[in-house]
Design a protein around this motif. Structure first.
Motif, PDB file in Angstrom:
ATOM      1  N   GLN A   1      -7.643  19.698 -45.664  1.00 19.46           N
ATOM      2  CA  GLN A   1      -7.015  20.701 -44.802  1.00 19.46           C
ATOM      3  C   GLN A   1      -8.027  21.298 -43.831  1.00 19.46           C
ATOM      4  O   GLN A   1      -7.714  21.540 -42.660  1.00 19.46           O
ATOM      5  N   GLU A   2      -9.258  21.551 -44.312  1.00 18.79           N
ATOM      6  CA  GLU A   2     -10.296  22.088 -43.426  1.00 18.79           C
ATOM      7  C   GLU A   2     -10.565  21.130 -42.271  1.00 18.79           C
ATOM      8  O   GLU A   2     -10.705  21.556 -41.112  1.00 18.79           O
ATOM      9  N   ARG A   3     -10.645  19.845 -42.578  1.00 16.11           N
ATOM     10  CA  ARG A   3     -10.927  18.854 -41.537  1.00 16.11           C
ATOM     11  C   ARG A   3      -9.734  18.652 -40.614  1.00 16.11           C
ATOM     12  O   ARG A   3      -9.910  18.385 -39.420  1.00 16.11           O
ATOM     13  N   LEU A   4      -8.543  18.788 -41.144  1.00 12.64           N
ATOM     14  CA  LEU A   4      -7.354  18.686 -40.289  1.00 12.64           C
ATOM     15  C   LEU A   4      -7.302  19.849 -39.302  1.00 12.64           C
ATOM     16  O   LEU A   4      -6.939  19.668 -38.133  1.00 12.64           O
ATOM     17  N   ARG A   5      -7.667  21.047 -39.758  1.00  9.71           N
ATOM     18  CA  ARG A   5      -7.697  22.200 -38.844  1.00  9.71           C
ATOM     19  C   ARG A   5      -8.758  21.993 -37.762  1.00  9.71           C
ATOM     20  O   ARG A   5      -8.516  22.284 -36.574  1.00  9.71           O
ATOM     21  N   SER A   6      -9.915  21.485 -38.172  1.00  8.89           N
ATOM     22  CA  SER A   6     -10.974  21.202 -37.190  1.00  8.89           C
ATOM     23  C   SER A   6     -10.519  20.132 -36.205  1.00  8.89           C
ATOM     24  O   SER A   6     -10.750  20.249 -34.994  1.00  8.89           O
ATOM     25  N   LEU A   7      -9.860  19.101 -36.711  1.00  6.83           N
ATOM     26  CA  LEU A   7      -9.362  18.025 -35.856  1.00  6.83           C
ATOM     27  C   LEU A   7      -8.326  18.553 -34.867  1.00  6.83           C
ATOM     28  O   LEU A   7      -8.321  18.160 -33.691  1.00  6.83           O
ATOM     29  N   HIS A   8      -7.465  19.472 -35.329  1.00  9.92           N
ATOM     30  CA  HIS A   8      -6.440  20.063 -34.457  1.00  9.92           C
ATOM     31  C   HIS A   8      -7.092  20.788 -33.286  1.00  9.92           C
ATOM     32  O   HIS A   8      -6.675  20.640 -32.127  1.00  9.92           O
ATOM     33  N   ARG A   9      -8.145  21.557 -33.583  1.00  8.84           N
ATOM     34  CA  ARG A   9      -8.850  22.283 -32.508  1.00  8.84           C
ATOM     35  C   ARG A   9      -9.530  21.298 -31.556  1.00  8.84           C
ATOM     36  O   ARG A   9      -9.517  21.491 -30.322  1.00  8.84           O
ATOM     37  N   LEU A  10     -10.113  20.241 -32.118  1.00  8.95           N
ATOM     38  CA  LEU A  10     -10.814  19.260 -31.286  1.00  8.95           C
ATOM     39  C   LEU A  10      -9.861  18.527 -30.349  1.00  8.95           C
ATOM     40  O   LEU A  10     -10.227  18.182 -29.217  1.00  8.95           O
ATOM     41  N   ILE A  11      -8.642  18.275 -30.809  1.00 10.73           N
ATOM     42  CA  ILE A  11      -7.661  17.594 -29.957  1.00 10.73           C
ATOM     43  C   ILE A  11      -7.354  18.452 -28.727  1.00 10.73           C
ATOM     44  O   ILE A  11      -7.255  17.939 -27.600  1.00 10.73           O
ATOM     45  N   TYR A  12      -7.223  19.762 -28.935  1.00 16.15           N
ATOM     46  CA  TYR A  12      -7.014  20.653 -27.786  1.00 16.15           C
ATOM     47  C   TYR A  12      -8.246  20.644 -26.871  1.00 16.15           C
ATOM     48  O   TYR A  12      -8.125  20.667 -25.643  1.00 16.15           O
ATOM     49  N   ASP A  13      -9.431  20.623 -27.472  1.00 19.13           N
ATOM     50  CA  ASP A  13     -10.664  20.571 -26.677  1.00 19.13           C
ATOM     51  C   ASP A  13     -10.727  19.280 -25.856  1.00 19.13           C
ATOM     52  O   ASP A  13     -11.177  19.291 -24.699  1.00 19.13           O
ATOM     53  N   ILE A  14     -10.284  18.179 -26.460  1.00 19.51           N
ATOM     54  CA  ILE A  14     -10.292  16.888 -25.753  1.00 19.51           C
ATOM     55  C   ILE A  14      -9.402  16.960 -24.520  1.00 19.51           C
ATOM     56  O   ILE A  14      -9.771  16.479 -23.439  1.00 19.51           O
ATOM     57  N   GLU A  15      -8.222  17.559 -24.677  1.00 15.00           N
ATOM     58  CA  GLU A  15      -7.310  17.683 -23.530  1.00 15.00           C
ATOM     59  C   GLU A  15      -7.953  18.520 -22.426  1.00 15.00           C
ATOM     60  O   GLU A  15      -7.820  18.207 -21.235  1.00 15.00           O
ATOM     61  N   GLY A  16      -8.632  19.597 -22.821  1.00 16.49           N
ATOM     62  CA  GLY A  16      -9.302  20.434 -21.820  1.00 16.49           C
ATOM     63  C   GLY A  16     -10.411  19.683 -21.112  1.00 16.49           C
ATOM     64  O   GLY A  16     -10.538  19.761 -19.875  1.00 16.49           O
ATOM     65  N   GLU A  17     -11.224  18.946 -21.881  1.00 15.97           N
ATOM     66  CA  GLU A  17     -12.319  18.176 -21.282  1.00 15.97           C
ATOM     67  C   GLU A  17     -11.782  17.076 -20.376  1.00 15.97           C
ATOM     68  O   GLU A  17     -12.357  16.787 -19.316  1.00 15.97           O
ATOM     69  N   ARG A  18     -10.674  16.461 -20.793  1.00 18.79           N
ATOM     70  CA  ARG A  18     -10.093  15.392 -19.974  1.00 18.79           C
ATOM     71  C   ARG A  18      -9.577  15.948 -18.648  1.00 18.79           C
ATOM     72  O   ARG A  18      -9.741  15.328 -17.587  1.00 18.79           O
ATOM     73  N   GLY A  19      -8.959  17.137 -18.694  1.00 16.96           N
ATOM     74  CA  GLY A  19      -8.492  17.771 -17.460  1.00 16.96           C
ATOM     75  C   GLY A  19      -9.654  18.087 -16.533  1.00 16.96           C
ATOM     76  O   GLY A  19      -9.566  17.877 -15.307  1.00 16.96           O
ATOM     77  N   HIS A  20     -10.752  18.574 -17.111  1.00 18.67           N
ATOM     78  CA  HIS A  20     -11.945  18.863 -16.306  1.00 18.67           C
ATOM     79  C   HIS A  20     -12.502  17.585 -15.699  1.00 18.67           C
ATOM     80  O   HIS A  20     -12.902  17.563 -14.518  1.00 18.67           O
ATOM     81  N   ASN A  21     -12.516  16.526 -16.479  1.00 19.17           N
ATOM     82  CA  ASN A  21     -12.989  15.239 -15.989  1.00 19.17           C
ATOM     83  C   ASN A  21     -12.164  14.747 -14.808  1.00 19.17           C
ATOM     84  O   ASN A  21     -12.697  14.221 -13.824  1.00 19.17           O
ATOM     85  N   GLU A  22     -10.853  14.873 -14.929  1.00 14.34           N
ATOM     86  CA  GLU A  22      -9.972  14.419 -13.852  1.00 14.34           C
ATOM     87  C   GLU A  22     -10.213  15.209 -12.572  1.00 14.34           C
ATOM     88  O   GLU A  22     -10.182  14.653 -11.460  1.00 14.34           O
ATOM     89  N   GLN A  23     -10.478  16.493 -12.719  1.00 18.39           N
ATOM     90  CA  GLN A  23     -10.792  17.316 -11.538  1.00 18.39           C
ATOM     91  C   GLN A  23     -12.084  16.838 -10.876  1.00 18.39           C
ATOM     92  O   GLN A  23     -12.182  16.773  -9.642  1.00 18.39           O
TER      93      GLN A  23
END
Length: 294
Positions: free
Chosen positions: A13-35
């Motif tokens: 569960q701890e790793r799933l919560r961390s993974l959930h946060r990282l997925i949101y971070d990935i989307e943010g980084e990808r948006g920045h990359n596209e810009q």
């Protein structure tokens, strides 16, 4: 120290919560990359449409492009770091669940799996095998794709292997098995037939055990880590748990695709079966003089 069910569940569960946060971070980084990419494309287009002169305006455009390239590279590297962190969480979850499964087996809680369910499980295991994503210039590690194990490698409990076992006085077969333990005093493995309906356990010398790949290779960036066309290999025959000699007919086109192989089969005029598709995980180096189909 053995993991209790409660501790294992908490760790997952701890790793799933961390993974959930990282997925949101990935989307943010990808948006920045596209810009960053959009800004670079606009700047390049503006530079191409401007007259080729050595004035200060041209020099300013070149400097702007350099700054944008640097920003784009930094953004890409940051996205890579977040992606690798997410992959690390996924692998940690796999490891925890595998440890619990092995502990349950040692405790005698091994559930018999029917043939159909076993085939689905083997396919899923091949499709979800971790993918090696190397850095520029990095060589694939041992047991990635066709890269063999190091000479001193000892498979761990729970690792999948091909094992050469005697099935009768005159016949030996390469079967898909799982390591139970390594017996260092004897230099032998204790392995279980993956087909639980057989309920067979074998003690085998190291030369009779071939570790299966622990990671997949991506043919688009790491083709050298795959068997070449025409290579003689051992491959798991579809819908069975036995390995037979085969020839690689076509390499995977992507990390998700299987090999296409031709199995040795004397019932066909040319000595080979029609093409069969076999996942990377179940295609391994041949042991010369062993493992022929009978």
């Amino acid at each position: 120290m053995p993991l209790t069910a409660d501790v294992a569940a908490q760790q997952v569960q701890e790793r799933l919560r961390s993974l959930h946060r990282l997925i949101y971070d990935i989307e943010g980084e990808r948006g920045h990359n596209e810009q960053c990419i959009d800004a670079i494309l606009r700047a390049e287009k503006a530079a191409e449409s401007s007259p080729s002169t050595e004035d200060s305006s041209s020099s300013s455009q070149q400097q702007q492009l350099k700054n944008l390239y640097k920003a784009g590279l930094t953004a890409a590297e940051q996205e890579e770091r977040v992606l690798r962190a997410a992959l690390s969480r996924i692998y940690e979850i796999r490891t925890i669940k595998n440890e619990r499964r092995i502990q349950a087996r040692h405790a005698g809680n091994k559930e018999t799996i029917g043939c159909g369910a076993l085939m689905k499980m083997l396919l899923s295991a091949a499709q979800t095998l971790p993918l090696h994503v190397g850095r520029v210039g990095e060589r694939a590690p041992p047991l990635c794709g066709a890269v063999p194990a190091d000479a001193g490698h000892v498979a761990r409990a729970g690792d999948a292997v091909a094992a050469l076992v005697r099935v009768s006085e005159k016949e030996e077969n390469w079967i898909l098995a799982e390591v139970v333990s390594w017996l260092p005093a004897q230099g032998k493995y204790e392995v279980d037939d993956i087909d639980e309906e057989q309920k067979n356990r074998h003690v085998l010398s190291k030369r009779r055990v071939v570790p299966l790949p622990l990671m997949r290779a991506d043919p688009r960036i790491d083709e050298a880590s795959l068997f070449p066309k025409g290579a003689v290999v051992m491959a798991l025959y579809p819908q069975t748990t036995c390995f037979y000699r085969a020839v690689v007919n076509r390499l995977p086109g992507s990390a998700a695709e299987p090999y296409e192989v031709l199995f040795e089969d004397s019932s066909y005029a040319d000595g080979y079966s029609p093409p069969e598709r076999v996942a990377q995980r179940y295609v391994i180096a041949i042991k010369e003089g062993k493992g022929r189909a009978t």
